[in-house]
Design an enzyme around this catalytic site. Structure first.
Site, short mmCIF file in Angstrom:
data_model
loop_
_atom_site.label_atom_id
_atom_site.label_comp_id
_atom_site.label_asym_id
_atom_site.label_seq_id
_atom_site.Cartn_x
_atom_site.Cartn_y
_atom_site.Cartn_z
N SER A 95 0.81 -1.24 0.00
CA SER A 95 0.00 0.00 0.00
C SER A 95 0.83 1.28 0.00
O SER A 95 0.28 2.36 -0.21
CB SER A 95 -0.94 0.02 1.20
OG SER A 95 -2.05 -0.79 0.92
N LYS A 103 0.45 3.27 -2.99
CA LYS A 103 -0.74 4.13 -3.15
C LYS A 103 -0.38 5.61 -3.00
O LYS A 103 -1.06 6.47 -3.56
CB LYS A 103 -1.81 3.75 -2.11
CG LYS A 103 -2.37 2.35 -2.31
CD LYS A 103 -3.26 1.96 -1.14
CE LYS A 103 -3.81 0.56 -1.30
NZ LYS A 103 -4.52 0.09 -0.10
N TYR A 155 -3.09 -2.63 -10.50
CA TYR A 155 -3.03 -2.46 -9.04
C TYR A 155 -2.09 -3.50 -8.41
O TYR A 155 -1.27 -3.17 -7.55
CB TYR A 155 -4.44 -2.57 -8.47
CG TYR A 155 -4.51 -2.52 -6.97
CD1 TYR A 155 -4.49 -1.29 -6.29
CD2 TYR A 155 -4.61 -3.68 -6.21
CE1 TYR A 155 -4.56 -1.25 -4.91
CE2 TYR A 155 -4.68 -3.64 -4.82
CZ TYR A 155 -4.65 -2.42 -4.18
OH TYR A 155 -4.71 -2.37 -2.81
N TYR A 178 -4.84 3.68 7.74
CA TYR A 178 -6.19 3.06 7.77
C TYR A 178 -6.91 3.36 9.09
O TYR A 178 -6.90 4.48 9.55
CB TYR A 178 -6.11 1.55 7.52
CG TYR A 178 -5.14 1.18 6.45
CD1 TYR A 178 -5.37 1.59 5.15
CD2 TYR A 178 -3.99 0.47 6.72
CE1 TYR A 178 -4.50 1.28 4.14
CE2 TYR A 178 -3.10 0.13 5.72
CZ TYR A 178 -3.36 0.55 4.43
OH TYR A 178 -2.49 0.25 3.45
N VAL A 184 1.17 -3.65 3.81
CA VAL A 184 1.18 -4.98 4.42
C VAL A 184 2.47 -5.74 4.15
O VAL A 184 2.66 -6.84 4.69
CB VAL A 184 -0.04 -5.85 4.03
CG1 VAL A 184 -1.34 -5.30 4.60
CG2 VAL A 184 -0.13 -6.05 2.54
N1 GLN Z 1 -1.99 -5.23 -2.12
C1 GLN Z 1 -2.61 -5.14 -0.84
C2 GLN Z 1 -4.10 -5.31 -0.94
O1 GLN Z 1 -4.70 -4.80 -1.82
C3 GLN Z 1 -2.26 -3.83 -0.22
C4 GLN Z 1 -2.87 -3.66 1.14
C5 GLN Z 1 -1.99 -2.97 2.12
O2 GLN Z 1 -0.78 -2.88 1.97
N2 GLN Z 1 -2.60 -2.54 3.19
O3 GLN Z 1 -4.71 -5.98 -0.15
#
Ligand code: GLN
Length: 321
Positions: A76, A79, A201, A253, A271
């Site tokens: 993430s 992002k 993605y 989050y 993650v």
């Molecule tokens: N690729 C992961 C997902 O879409 C990214 C989530 C994350 O890093 N929190 O679930």
């Protein structure tokens, strides 16, 4: 006197080495308390007992500890960089398709999407990041290459890449993200096919960087939008301030409030166990350790950042005008 000069007279940079050594010693007994992400099978294979940290200052100095040069899956954290690219394309029009409020829900939650008619709460939860990727999918024939070249410029490293193994593993198990994409498509908030968006993605999430590279990549956010290495004004100072505000309120989050309380910095987690944090006018801090807490943020990474802020007192710096 500029803010940067002020900072350098206020801190004693040799101490950074000492703070890093202190943190390294403190985190060693913490291995085993968290859990490596296993819902993406390829991530479950990462050696959990790793820890890296890199501090990059706006004056060009860099300090590292542990596995700071080991590549890890940005997940993430990507992002943040895709959002910056999309913001450059769309400007304020992006807020017609994505909100800018913390969701208070898990990063992969779908519950708000129905009552809020397919408009995700913010660009950093999965639903919001999928809309961002949709914007970029419309703009770039090869988003993976566009993102890599953006990151290569920011890091000054020519050899960045995404892991085909991780991207494939995530795509094969991306049922929830795919459901979200279809749901938003039904509300008219996705221009491309869910398959095309998910393909991009999963590649963006599989982008690999080390802490040292990540700290450099985010440096423009500490420097009024200017990337000193490439000379690029990535964002205006005003847009940079706003991205940092979003990172502070939405970057972790449903732990964003807890992270703001403990660390108090704009930051983005992933993650893969990475976190990148911005100390405006001072520098960036990247940390990585794969074991996660219950909310999907690096357990040791969060601790290391909190300790660094306590030891350094950077969050307590008062701005001299
Ligand atoms: N690729 C992961 C997902 O879409 C990214 C989530 C994350 O890093 N929190 O679930």
């Amino acid at each position: 006197m500029t803010n940067n000069d002020t900072f350098l007279t206020q801190t004693r940079t040799p101490k950074i080495e000492k703070w890093l050594r202190t943190i390294e010693a403190e985190i060693t007994p913490m291995f085993g308390r968290g859990k490596v992400a296993d819902y993406i099978p390829a991530l479950a294979r990462v050696n959990a007992r790793q820890f890296g940290m890199a501090i990059a200052l706006v004056n060009g100095e860099q300090y590292t500890a542990g596995d700071a040069h080991t590549l890890f899956s940005s997940q993430s954290i990507s992002k943040l960089f895709t959002f910056v690219l999309a913001l450059k394309i769309e400007g304020d029009a992006i807020w017609q398709r994505i909100g800018r409020e913390p969701s208070g829900n898990a990063f992969n939650s779908m519950v708000q999407l129905e009552s809020e008619r397919g408009i995700p709460r913010n660009p950093f939860i999965n639903a919001g990041a999928l809309v961002v990727t949709d914007i970029l999918t419309s703009r770039y024939a090869h988003l993976d290459l566009a993102l890599l070249s953006f990151l290569q410029r920011l890091t000054g490293s020519a050899n960045l890449n995404w892991s085909p193994e991780v991207a494939k593993s995530e795509l094969e198990t991306a049922h929830r993200n795919m459901a979200m994409a279809y749901f938003m498509k039904s509300f008219g908030n996705l221009a491309n096919t869910p398959q095309a968006v998910l393909d991009n993605y999963c590649k963006q999430c599989a982008t690999e960087m080390s802490c040292a590279q990540l700290a450099q990549a985010a440096m423009f956010l500490a420097n009024d939008g200017l990337d000193v290495g490439s000379g690029d004004q990535v964002l205006s100072p005003e847009a940079t301030r706003r991205v940092n505000a979003l990172l502070l309120t939405c970057g972790a989050y449903d732990a964003a409030g807890d992270y703001a309380y403990r660390i108090g910095l704009p930051l983005k987690t992933g993650v893969g166990g990475g976190i990148v944090a911005v100390v405006p006018n001072v520098g960036t801090i990247a940390v990585w350790s794969p074991e996660l807490d219950a909310k999907g943020n690096s357990l040791i990474g969060g601790y290391a950042l909190e300790r660094f802020m306590q030891l350094s007192g950077w969050g307590r710096l008062s701005l001299t005008m």
